[in-house]
Scaffold this motif. Structure first.
Motif, PDB file in Angstrom:
ATOM      1  N   UNK A  47      60.273  -6.163  19.675  1.00  0.00           N
ATOM      2  CA  UNK A  47      59.991  -5.990  21.093  1.00  0.00           C
ATOM      3  C   UNK A  47      61.248  -5.985  21.939  1.00  0.00           C
ATOM      4  N   UNK A  48      62.342  -5.437  21.377  1.00  0.00           N
ATOM      5  CA  UNK A  48      63.629  -5.431  22.056  1.00  0.00           C
ATOM      6  C   UNK A  48      63.649  -4.434  23.209  1.00  0.00           C
ATOM      7  N   UNK A  49      64.595  -4.601  24.141  1.00  0.00           N
ATOM      8  CA  UNK A  49      64.739  -3.627  25.227  1.00  0.00           C
ATOM      9  C   UNK A  49      65.196  -2.273  24.697  1.00  0.00           C
ATOM     10  N   UNK A  50      65.357  -1.326  25.613  1.00  0.00           N
ATOM     11  CA  UNK A  50      65.906  -0.021  25.264  1.00  0.00           C
ATOM     12  C   UNK A  50      67.419  -0.118  25.157  1.00  0.00           C
ATOM     13  N   UNK A  51      68.006   0.797  24.403  1.00  0.00           N
ATOM     14  CA  UNK A  51      69.456   0.908  24.380  1.00  0.00           C
ATOM     15  C   UNK A  51      69.910   1.673  25.628  1.00  0.00           C
ATOM     16  N   UNK A  52      71.198   1.630  25.911  1.00  0.00           N
ATOM     17  CA  UNK A  52      71.712   2.392  27.042  1.00  0.00           C
ATOM     18  C   UNK A  52      71.477   3.881  26.840  1.00  0.00           C
ATOM     19  N   UNK A  53      71.679   4.369  25.635  1.00  0.00           N
ATOM     20  CA  UNK A  53      71.433   5.791  25.356  1.00  0.00           C
ATOM     21  C   UNK A  53      70.005   6.179  25.689  1.00  0.00           C
ATOM     22  N   UNK A  54      69.050   5.324  25.316  1.00  0.00           N
ATOM     23  CA  UNK A  54      67.647   5.602  25.612  1.00  0.00           C
ATOM     24  C   UNK A  54      67.377   5.527  27.110  1.00  0.00           C
ATOM     25  N   UNK A  55      67.979   4.561  27.780  1.00  0.00           N
ATOM     26  CA  UNK A  55      67.792   4.446  29.220  1.00  0.00           C
ATOM     27  C   UNK A  55      68.350   5.637  29.972  1.00  0.00           C
ATOM     28  N   UNK A  56      69.475   6.163  29.511  1.00  0.00           N
ATOM     29  CA  UNK A  56      70.060   7.329  30.154  1.00  0.00           C
ATOM     30  C   UNK A  56      69.225   8.584  29.903  1.00  0.00           C
ATOM     31  N   UNK A  57      68.560   8.635  28.755  1.00  0.00           N
ATOM     32  CA  UNK A  57      67.693   9.791  28.463  1.00  0.00           C
ATOM     33  C   UNK A  57      66.544   9.878  29.457  1.00  0.00           C
ATOM     34  N   UNK A  58      65.985   8.732  29.845  1.00  0.00           N
ATOM     35  CA  UNK A  58      64.899   8.775  30.830  1.00  0.00           C
ATOM     36  C   UNK A  58      65.427   9.180  32.206  1.00  0.00           C
ATOM     37  N   UNK A  59      66.654   8.781  32.529  1.00  0.00           N
ATOM     38  CA  UNK A  59      67.251   9.224  33.791  1.00  0.00           C
ATOM     39  C   UNK A  59      67.415  10.741  33.810  1.00  0.00           C
ATOM     40  N   UNK A  60      67.812  11.317  32.678  1.00  0.00           N
ATOM     41  CA  UNK A  60      67.964  12.766  32.598  1.00  0.00           C
ATOM     42  C   UNK A  60      66.632  13.469  32.830  1.00  0.00           C
ATOM     43  N   UNK A  61      65.558  12.910  32.284  1.00  0.00           N
ATOM     44  CA  UNK A  61      64.236  13.495  32.486  1.00  0.00           C
ATOM     45  C   UNK A  61      63.850  13.443  33.963  1.00  0.00           C
ATOM     46  N   UNK A  62      64.143  12.325  34.618  1.00  0.00           N
ATOM     47  CA  UNK A  62      63.847  12.200  36.052  1.00  0.00           C
ATOM     48  C   UNK A  62      64.659  13.200  36.867  1.00  0.00           C
ATOM     49  N   UNK A  63      65.935  13.341  36.528  1.00  0.00           N
ATOM     50  CA  UNK A  63      66.781  14.312  37.238  1.00  0.00           C
ATOM     51  C   UNK A  63      66.237  15.726  37.079  1.00  0.00           C
ATOM     52  N   UNK A  64      65.802  16.072  35.878  1.00  0.00           N
ATOM     53  CA  UNK A  64      65.246  17.399  35.629  1.00  0.00           C
ATOM     54  C   UNK A  64      63.990  17.625  36.454  1.00  0.00           C
ATOM     55  N   UNK A  65      63.157  16.576  36.568  1.00  0.00           N
ATOM     56  CA  UNK A  65      61.922  16.710  37.341  1.00  0.00           C
ATOM     57  C   UNK A  65      62.225  16.976  38.809  1.00  0.00           C
ATOM     58  N   UNK A  66      63.243  16.298  39.341  1.00  0.00           N
ATOM     59  CA  UNK A  66      63.603  16.532  40.741  1.00  0.00           C
ATOM     60  C   UNK A  66      64.152  17.956  40.938  1.00  0.00           C
ATOM     61  N   UNK A  67      64.842  18.469  39.915  1.00  0.00           N
ATOM     62  CA  UNK A  67      65.464  19.785  40.028  1.00  0.00           C
ATOM     63  C   UNK A  67      64.440  20.909  40.035  1.00  0.00           C
ATOM     64  N   UNK A  68      63.428  20.786  39.171  1.00  0.00           N
ATOM     65  CA  UNK A  68      62.485  21.909  39.029  1.00  0.00           C
ATOM     66  C   UNK A  68      61.257  21.773  39.911  1.00  0.00           C
ATOM     67  N   UNK A  69      61.075  20.601  40.535  1.00  0.00           N
ATOM     68  CA  UNK A  69      59.863  20.408  41.348  1.00  0.00           C
ATOM     69  C   UNK A  69      59.884  21.317  42.574  1.00  0.00           C
TER      70      UNK A  69
END
Length: 350
Positions: A328-350
């Motif tokens: 039940x460990x937290x996310x790694x930084x790499x994983x956390x940054x991947x979700x930020x990229x998805x959010x950025x993409x959503x703002x770009x194409x919305x």
């Protein structure tokens, strides 16, 4: 709760308690401090500024009375804080989103062994660059307490049973004014266009979906800035993406009553549904016969956070993926940054 002293260092035959510094004294920082203290850690709370007593938000649609930081937790001022960072086994960064990166970098530069950074890691992927490029980026965890739910770990184990390909619907929908009833939601970070909005605030849903289903390729997004709430940040987001094994729809919003939160996954051999509001997982076979398992421990937020806290100290972000998920460990930084990229993409194409 298990005791962190069980795996602490031993000097001259005696155990040395894990040293934790919590940077940020708001409701989430105080909760982190209390939970680590209950686990047996030596906890120092270093507030950014004085905070009045208030109710604490437990997430979408759930709120609990405010709690003190707990026994064994001492408070630092700015004169003592930097030295405490240098001696810490773990620094929890629970400050405002806009200063997450700077506070995490400061902890790493001071010599803290590891950092647990509250979500989201930064307002955007670009803003996270100083942390991503840091030579000690591998020592950073990103808070992801939904991974510490027993129901989620059960779901992860049994997902192969319903076969592939999968269709999944992820949802986190609630009424923002209910989160903190004694505080004007318009004054909260959630309403700020540069730090809040559902994409940043509810990023945990995107994180666990990636754990279950793999790295997403975004196909479409609609962000809604207008609605019943008086705020500049987006009030709702609807996303569509695909992975190697699934097609996924996702609805995140602040404008729904009653609260609904969870994921439904459909495959050729049946379906699985995780309902976070009831802490249950329901399995339906190909004929529709249903079996439901309950995980009441998941309804106690401190217990869930204790699981994450224990794993954040016991493991490193470089540990084996399966081991991290089991603990039940937290996310790694790499994983956390991947979700930020998805959010950025959503703002770009919305």
């Amino acid at each position: 709760m298990s005791d962190l002293r069980a795996e602490s260092r031993v000097i001259d035959g005696g155990p040395v308690v894990a040293r934790v510094v919590v940077r940020g004294g708001g409701s989430i920082g105080a909760r982190h401090a209390r939970v680590f203290g209950q686990l047996g850690a030596d906890v120092a709370l270093w507030p950014v500024r004085p905070r009045p007593a208030s109710s604490t938000s437990s997430g979408p649609g759930v709120h609990t009375p405010a709690h003190s930081s707990g026994p064994g937790v001492h408070t630092l001022d700015d004169s003592a804080g930097p030295a405490a960072l240098a001696a810490a086994d773990l620094v929890v960064v629970a400050t405002d989103t806009g200063r997450h990166v700077a506070d995490a970098v400061a902890a790493l530069d001071a010599g803290a062994a590891r950092v647990l950074l509250e979500k989201p890691a930064a307002p955007s992927r670009a803003a996270a660059e100083p942390l991503a490029d840091h030579p000690r980026a591998g020592d950073v965890w990103i808070a992801a307490p939904l991974r510490a739910h027993e129901a989620f770990r059960h779901l992860l184990t049994h997902l192969p049973e319903i076969g592939r390909p999968l269709f999944a619907h992820v949802r986190c929908q609630s009424w923002l004014p209910d989160w903190r009833p004694d505080r004007d939601y318009r004054q909260s970070y959630s309403a700020r266009p540069d730090e809040g909005g559902v994409l940043r605030d509810l990023v945990h849903e995107l994180d666990y979906a990636e754990v279950l289903l793999g790295r997403p390729t975004l196909l479409g997004a609609r962000l809604e800035h207008t609605g019943p709430l008086d705020m500049e940040a987006e009030q709702a987001a609807t996303l569509l993406w695909h992975t190697d094994v699934a097609t996924v729809t996702c609805r995140l919003d602040y404008v729904t009553r009653p609260t609904t939160r969870g994921v439904t996954l459909h495959g050729p051999h049946g379906s699985l549904e995780w309902d976070l509001t009831t802490a249950t997982v329901t399995r339906r076979d190909a004929d529709g016969a249903a079996t439901t398992e309950a995980f009441p421990v998941d309804l106690d937020r401190d217990t869930v956070m204790a699981t994450q806290a224990h794993a954040a100290l016991e493991l490193t972000p470089g540990a084996d993926r399966a081991q991290r998920h089991t603990a039940g460990a937290p996310a790694t930084l790499t994983e956390g940054l991947a979700t930020l990229e998805l959010c950025d993409q959503a703002r770009t194409i919305s």
